[in-house]
Design an enzyme around this catalytic site. Structure first.
Site, PDB file in Angstrom:
ATOM      1  N   ASP A 142      56.359  28.837 -44.590  1.00 54.88           N
ATOM      2  CA  ASP A 142      55.836  28.002 -43.738  1.00 54.88           C
ATOM      3  C   ASP A 142      55.147  27.992 -41.883  1.00 54.88           C
ATOM      4  OD1 ASP A 142      57.826  28.822 -42.341  1.00 54.88           O
ATOM      5  OD2 ASP A 142      59.177  27.118 -41.876  1.00 54.88           O
TER       6      ASP A 142
ATOM      7  N   TYR B 143      54.240  28.727 -38.487  1.00 52.22           N
ATOM      8  CA  TYR B 143      54.632  29.555 -37.413  1.00 52.22           C
ATOM      9  C   TYR B 143      55.246  28.227 -36.576  1.00 52.22           C
ATOM     10  CZ  TYR B 143      52.284  33.910 -38.458  1.00 52.22           C
ATOM     11  OH  TYR B 143      51.682  35.344 -39.559  1.00 52.22           O
TER      12      TYR B 143
ATOM     13  N   PHE C 123      49.788  32.186 -42.595  1.00 52.90           N
ATOM     14  CA  PHE C 123      49.407  33.377 -42.097  1.00 52.90           C
ATOM     15  C   PHE C 123      48.397  33.567 -41.138  1.00 52.90           C
ATOM     16  CE2 PHE C 123      51.336  34.805 -46.168  1.00 52.90           C
ATOM     17  CZ  PHE C 123      51.857  35.164 -45.104  1.00 52.90           C
TER      18      PHE C 123
ATOM     19  N   HIS D 284      56.601  41.251 -49.139  1.00 54.41           N
ATOM     20  CA  HIS D 284      55.745  41.037 -48.371  1.00 54.41           C
ATOM     21  C   HIS D 284      55.266  41.543 -47.088  1.00 54.41           C
ATOM     22  CE1 HIS D 284      55.317  37.734 -45.134  1.00 54.41           C
ATOM     23  NE2 HIS D 284      55.941  36.413 -45.451  1.00 54.41           N
TER      24      HIS D 284
END
Length: 244
Positions: free
Chosen positions: A87, A89, A100, A210
């Site tokens: 989702d 920031y 990102f 990740h």
């Protein structure tokens, strides 16, 4: 609110209203016909209603006009790579609608720093970008797709109760079904589960841990060489490489 309007107009008119709302927030025209069926689904109408309600009651990100930026910057025709995030920031002024990615004036987040570091390792380079804005990738054919396209301020994953996942699952399925030779970069368990239905006989799917500090420090991120592998695959398929 959209649900109040629904009481006063026919369902066909309501669908048209929601479609216009969807168009007004910078949906790239190349996605219109592909997503037209999806945005006419009852769940999507309810989703837009819920999003409108969340934004009216709380501070949410990204700005409403940036919710669908991933589609605005990356046309379907130009799509070569898909990166899946969770989702946006959730800090003030950070999110710009691309996973990102943050706005130019924002400090580069830890996960994105690790992405840039892996790119340097992958290509034996020594260049750390001063901006975390990934619009440049999107314009080159990288769909930076979050599973949920909105979030409440200072509350990560706070919109998981909305039905964004059904919509973004449908987007991934549409790409898998209607494109060939797309590179899907699935980082972490969440993204990997989201990509289970991708047709791997016609696309390249690369998986790793990740890029978050916790995962990276456990040896699950650095050295995956996803960026060079993606470019090698695109070149073999007669497509231009991404300038990471």
């Amino acid at each position: 609110m959209l649900n109040q309007l629904y009481l006063a107009i026919s369902q066909s008119d309501f669908v048209y209203l929601v479609f216009n709302f969807f168009m007004e927030i910078n949906l790239n025209s190349t996605w219109k016909s592909l997503l037209n069926k999806e945005i006419n689904q009852p769940y999507f109408i309810e989703l837009m209603n819920s999003v409108e309600d969340e934004y009216s009651k709380n501070t949410c990100f990204p700005l409403k006009e940036l919710i669908f930026s991933a589609f605005d910057y990356c046309s379907f025709e130009n799509l070569k790579v898909v990166i899946i995030g969770q989702d946006p920031y959730h800090g003030e002024g950070e999110a710009n609608g691309l996973c990102f990615s943050v706005n130019d004036s924002v400090k580069i987040p830890p996960s994105l720093k690790n992405i840039f570091r892996e790119i340097n390792l992958d290509f034996d380079a020594l260049l750390m970008p001063t901006s975390g804005n990934l619009e440049r990738w999107a314009k080159k054919g990288v769909l930076l797709l979050n599973a949920a396209l909105t979030v409440q301020k200072d509350k990560p994953n706070s919109h998981k109760h909305l039905n964004w996942n059904q919509f973004t699952d449908a987007v991934i399925q549409i790409i898998s079904d209607n494109k060939e030779n797309v590179v899907f970069l699935l980082w972490g368990n969440f993204a990997q589960k989201k990509g289970l239905k991708i047709d791997r006989s016609k696309h390249l799917v690369l998986e790793s841990g990740h890029p978050s500090p916790m995962s990276a420090n456990q040896g699950k991120w650095f050295g995956n060489k996803h960026f060079s592998q993606a470019n090698d695959y695109l070149e073999i398929k007669g497509k231009s490489k991404i300038e990471w």
